[in-house]
Write an enzyme that holds these catalytic residues in place. Structure first.
Site, PDB file in Angstrom:
ATOM      1  N   TYR A  50      31.943   8.387  32.657  1.00  0.00           N
ATOM      2  CA  TYR A  50      30.578   8.921  32.161  1.00  0.00           C
ATOM      3  C   TYR A  50      29.614   8.580  33.454  1.00  0.00           C
ATOM      4  CZ  TYR A  50      26.328   9.648  29.750  1.00  0.00           C
ATOM      5  OH  TYR A  50      24.996  10.154  29.482  1.00  0.00           O
ATOM      6  N   GLY A  57      24.794  12.860  28.463  1.00  0.00           N
ATOM      7  CA  GLY A  57      24.341  12.916  27.121  1.00  0.00           C
ATOM      8  C   GLY A  57      25.378  14.262  26.650  1.00  0.00           C
ATOM      9  N   HIS A  80      14.109  13.948  34.588  1.00  0.00           N
ATOM     10  CA  HIS A  80      13.925  12.914  33.454  1.00  0.00           C
ATOM     11  C   HIS A  80      12.436  12.211  33.434  1.00  0.00           C
ATOM     12  CE1 HIS A  80      17.560  14.038  31.611  1.00  0.00           C
ATOM     13  NE2 HIS A  80      17.326  13.167  30.475  1.00  0.00           N
ATOM     14  N   ASN A 192      19.145   3.992  32.629  1.00  0.00           N
ATOM     15  CA  ASN A 192      19.793   3.803  31.644  1.00  0.00           C
ATOM     16  C   ASN A 192      19.894   2.516  30.993  1.00  0.00           C
ATOM     17  OD1 ASN A 192      23.054   4.991  29.931  1.00  0.00           O
ATOM     18  ND2 ASN A 192      21.038   5.090  29.452  1.00  0.00           N
ATOM     19  N   ARG A 291      -8.703 -23.599   5.113  1.00  0.00           N
ATOM     20  CA  ARG A 291      -7.663 -24.707   4.625  1.00  0.00           C
ATOM     21  C   ARG A 291      -6.109 -24.270   5.025  1.00  0.00           C
ATOM     22  NH1 ARG A 291      -6.538 -24.871  -1.486  1.00  0.00           N
ATOM     23  NH2 ARG A 291      -8.394 -23.709  -1.409  1.00  0.00           N
TER      24      ARG A 291
END
Length: 510
Positions: A50, A57, A80, A192, A291
């Site tokens: 890949y 994708g 991108h 990635n 407190r």
């Protein structure tokens, strides 16, 4: 030079980001990176890997011809680089670059060593890519934001250099830098991963610790101002609760107050014989915002420590896809780029930071309301009541900013929207979570600034600066160096912003 070997800690980030520490890569790391690159190059020759010889994708079903492999990587980067919104400040971009560099140094990404070498030069020369806030869904990591980093690495896009935005090409020529040439999968390896959300997240943890320290300071000082009893901070009371954070906060406050002349011991006032008293003039117990500070800030500290640990684990992890395993001579496909770990921690962190701003706002209100504190004029007004306003105006800002934090603290972790043709059918939104947390932190500093100015005015009115603890006195002196004592009304926003900057940049003074 700080030598990087694939393992980074919070102190390393602090030195590099805030101390301008220069970095270098150890030779054994470069050797590991080279071995990973050469292995992947050979391993992928007759296999489908890949992002090496497939599309990305949903387009991974398309095999890429050898002649188009290099162009594929350039196409991915350029297409991108689509971020919008405000540019991220250089500090956060540098943190993201450092996180990405460290991941690539692990040797699980199969990149050419030129990627490592150029990124080191960019970090050392303070050349930061222009990366925009909008675009990341947090799986496959920070694709859009990291695409802007990758765009600079190939000599395109824009960078911030010496405080100004320039075309990358111009700055590279001026600094004699050579863009990387895509060799195998440098585009997808740069993009990635979870490095932007992680880098931003690490800066968030650093600033949150400063907020926590200042909140302890403010809370201790207010206990002094009202001469609170000491037993709610006692070792015995807080040790009876098992939470480490609560115990540590109580210890910090006891240390802060150890030389104060104002804190009361309950046994001196209420444990001796008391006769003929139907109604006590002084409060037997303080309001919760005074407190219950250990119980309120304890979870903040515990959450911060957990978030810091998770983020450091992430930055020292392989978080892209696929993972190159030279030792086992294999390549594994999966989802290490998914940002759920970071997203969840950022949502938790912004929740607790919002709680600190809520605590500061309530403590501020306590000081400003004479019906509550019974010792200070309305709005800690040192001028003429009715004519002057004191801190009245800035309370609106503190209240408004706290309300914004309450809204922003809603989680991103559960706001997944499927996209990418439903390939990314459940995502982390970790980048959004980290950036919203950044905003919540900035808001918290504003509320704290207003509270600390008010505390110094209260100390002034009560004329107790010689009775407060040495730590409160140091805080008083620091704030007074920025904001002079005032009786007549003054324009407040420059002072609030100046104190906010001081609180944020505390690490530069220490």
């Amino acid at each position: 030079m700080l030598a990087l070997n694939g393992t980074l800690g919070i102190s390393d980030f602090q030195q590099i980001l805030f101390g301008n520490q220069l970095i270098q890569i150890e030779e054994n790391v470069l050797k590991t990176v080279e071995e990973s690159f050469e292995f992947l190059k050979t391993f992928s020759e007759n296999k489908i890997i890949y992002g090496v010889n497939t599309g990305f994708g949903p387009m991974a079903q398309y095999k890429i011809e050898d002649s188009e492999r290099i162009q594929l990587q350039y196409n991915l980067i350029r297409s991108h680089a689509s971020g919008t919104g405000n540019p991220m400040p250089p500090l956060y971009v540098k943190a993201a670059m450092l996180a990405r560099l460290n991941t690539l140094c692990l040797g699980n990404s199969g990149v050419h060593k030129s990627v490592i070498q150029l990124m080191v030069q960019l970090i050392n020369k303070d050349i930061t890519p222009v990366i925009y806030e909008h675009g990341g869904v947090g799986a496959s990591g920070d694709l859009v934001q990291l695409a802007h980093l990758a765009l600079v690495m190939i000599g395109e896009g824009e960078v911030l250099y010496k405080g100004e935005k320039h075309a990358t090409e111009i700055v590279f020529k001026k600094e004699n830098l050579q863009p990387i040439s895509i060799q195998l999968r440098e585009g997808i390896a740069l993009m990635n991963g979870t490095s932007v959300m992680t880098g931003v997240g690490i800066v968030n943890t650093i600033y949150t610790r400063q907020i926590l320290n200042w909140t302890v300071t403010a809370s201790s000082a207010i206990n002094e101002i009202v001469s609170a009893y000491d037993d709610h901070l006692s070792f015995e009371l807080n040790q009876s609760k098992k939470h480490q954070g609560q115990r540590e906060i109580a210890e910090l406050m006891r240390t802060h107050l150890k030389d104060s002349y104002l804190i009361k011991k309950r046994e001196h006032h209420l444990y001796n014989e008391v006769k003929n008293v139907a109604v006590f003039e002084d409060k037997v117990q303080e309001y919760y915002s005074l407190r219950c500070v250990p119980q309120i800030l304890g979870p903040v500290l515990d959450t911060l420590n957990t978030a810091e640990a998770i983020l450091i684990e992430e930055v020292n992890s392989a978080n892209d896809n696929p993972i190159v395993d030279v030792k086992n001579q294999n390549v594994f496909h999966g989802g290490n780029f998914h940002g759920d770990y970071v997203s969840l921690e950022m949502d938790k962190l912004k929740l607790v930071v919002t709680k600190t701003s809520m605590l500061a706002e309530r403590q501020l209100n306590y000081l400003l309301n004479p019906n509550l504190n019974r010792i200070l004029p309305p709005f800690v007004n040192l001028g003429k009541l009715g004519v002057n306003f004191g801190m009245q105006g800035v309370q609106f800002t503190a209240t408004s900013t706290t309300a914004e934090n309450q809204m922003l603290s809603n989680p991103m972790y559960v706001h997944s929207i499927p996209n990418n043709n439903d390939n990314q059918d459940i995502v982390s939104m970790g980048t959004n979570a980290a950036l919203i947390t950044k905003k919540v932190i900035e808001n918290a500093f504003e509320v704290l600034a207003i509270e600390l100015i008010t505390i110094t005015q209260a100390i002034e009115y009560l004329n107790i600066k010689d009775k407060v603890s040495s730590k409160t006195k140091q805080m008083y002196d620091d704030i007074r160096a920025i904001v002079p004592m005032f009786k007549e009304d003054v324009v407040m926003y420059p002072y609030v912003n100046a104190v906010k900057d001081f609180l944020i940049n505390e690490h530069k003074q220490n």
